[in-house]
Structure formats: C-alpha cells, structure tokens
Design a protein around this motif. Structure first.
Motif, PDB file in Angstrom:
ATOM      1  N   ARG A  54      50.656  19.449 124.527  1.00 31.52           N
ATOM      2  CA  ARG A  54      50.410  18.994 123.166  1.00 31.52           C
ATOM      3  C   ARG A  54      49.150  18.143 123.092  1.00 31.52           C
ATOM      4  O   ARG A  54      48.776  17.472 124.043  1.00 31.52           O
ATOM      5  CB  ARG A  54      51.607  18.188 122.648  1.00 31.52           C
ATOM      6  N   ARG A  55      48.502  18.167 121.944  1.00 27.67           N
ATOM      7  CA  ARG A  55      47.278  17.403 121.734  1.00 27.67           C
ATOM      8  C   ARG A  55      47.471  16.262 120.744  1.00 27.67           C
ATOM      9  O   ARG A  55      46.567  15.465 120.549  1.00 27.67           O
ATOM     10  CB  ARG A  55      46.157  18.302 121.209  1.00 27.67           C
ATOM     11  N   ASN A  56      48.624  16.176 120.113  1.00 29.29           N
ATOM     12  CA  ASN A  56      48.897  15.104 119.171  1.00 29.29           C
ATOM     13  C   ASN A  56      49.341  13.871 119.958  1.00 29.29           C
ATOM     14  O   ASN A  56      50.233  13.942 120.793  1.00 29.29           O
ATOM     15  CB  ASN A  56      49.988  15.540 118.194  1.00 29.29           C
ATOM     16  N   VAL A  64      53.121  12.948 119.812  1.00 24.59           N
ATOM     17  CA  VAL A  64      53.971  13.819 120.625  1.00 24.59           C
ATOM     18  C   VAL A  64      53.814  13.473 122.102  1.00 24.59           C
ATOM     19  O   VAL A  64      54.787  13.498 122.860  1.00 24.59           O
ATOM     20  CB  VAL A  64      53.652  15.306 120.351  1.00 24.59           C
ATOM     21  N   PHE A 122      43.266   6.033 113.928  1.00 17.58           N
ATOM     22  CA  PHE A 122      43.421   6.855 112.731  1.00 17.58           C
ATOM     23  C   PHE A 122      42.612   6.281 111.567  1.00 17.58           C
ATOM     24  O   PHE A 122      42.058   7.032 110.767  1.00 17.58           O
ATOM     25  CB  PHE A 122      44.896   6.960 112.330  1.00 17.58           C
ATOM     26  N   SER A 144      42.067  10.914 112.238  1.00 10.52           N
ATOM     27  CA  SER A 144      42.818  11.885 113.025  1.00 10.52           C
ATOM     28  C   SER A 144      43.279  11.202 114.311  1.00 10.52           C
ATOM     29  O   SER A 144      42.630  10.274 114.787  1.00 10.52           O
ATOM     30  CB  SER A 144      41.952  13.090 113.367  1.00 10.52           C
ATOM     31  N   ILE A 145      44.399  11.679 114.862  1.00 11.15           N
ATOM     32  CA  ILE A 145      44.853  11.155 116.152  1.00 11.15           C
ATOM     33  C   ILE A 145      44.901  12.276 117.190  1.00 11.15           C
ATOM     34  O   ILE A 145      45.689  12.249 118.114  1.00 11.15           O
ATOM     35  CB  ILE A 145      46.215  10.449 116.041  1.00 11.15           C
ATOM     36  N   ASP A 146      44.027  13.254 117.039  1.00  8.58           N
ATOM     37  CA  ASP A 146      43.936  14.347 117.991  1.00  8.58           C
ATOM     38  C   ASP A 146      43.326  13.825 119.291  1.00  8.58           C
ATOM     39  O   ASP A 146      42.307  13.137 119.293  1.00  8.58           O
ATOM     40  CB  ASP A 146      43.066  15.464 117.403  1.00  8.58           C
TER      41      ASP A 146
END
Length: 100
Positions: free
Chosen positions: A25-27, A30, A84, A89-91
C-alpha cells in the motif's frame, strides 16, 4: 485451553498481513494500520507464551509495547496532518520526494 500453536498461527497470519500492507500500500494511514497489526501480532504471541509458561513478564512487555505503539501513532498522525496541510496528499511516493 486452546493449544499454543493456534495462537502462533494466528499471530503469524496477522504479521504476514501487516508486512503485505506495509509493502504493497502507498497510503500512509494504511501503512500505519499495518504496522499496528504487526505490533498486535507480536503482542498476541507474547501473551500466549506468557500464559502457556505461567510467567508475567510477557504481559508486562506487552504493556510497554502498547505504550510505545500509542506514542508512535500519535506522532505519526500529527506528522501526516502537517504533511497533508502542505502537500494536500498523504501518498508515500510524494513524501519520499520531499527535499529540504
């Protein structure tokens, strides 16, 4: 009482799911949840062995691991909120490209 191997198997499955979550996962949220899943898998194993061998040190160690995990989540979530606000974004791929 259930056999010790059931706890070991469940802990191994939980730990593998945590590793998969961190690697795939990249988030960032997660990834943090996957890290918590790995901590809880280790905690389950500590408690299972502590109950099996009738010693309390495993349960005391779990208390300290949970305290460190709670502090890690609090600091990690604060960092994610700040990132953020600046990046929108939080990628994790975008976070790795941050430069001074």
């Amino acid at each position: 009482m259930m056999p010790l191997m059931y706890y070991v198997g469940l802990s191994a499955i939980m730990f593998v799911f945590g590793i998969i979550g961190v690697l795939v996962r990249r988030n960032a949220l997660v990834v943090f949840m996957s890290l918590e899943l790995m901590f809880n898998a280790a905690n389950l194993l500590f408690v299972a062995f502590s109950a099996y061998f009738q010693i309390i040190t495993g349960q005391i160690f779990v208390f300290f691991v949970m305290t460190v995990a709670a502090a890690e989540v609090a600091i990690g979530l604060a960092l994610m909120v700040e990132i953020f606000r600046t990046k929108h974004s939080i990628d994790l791929d975008q976070m790795s490209e941050m430069k001074g």
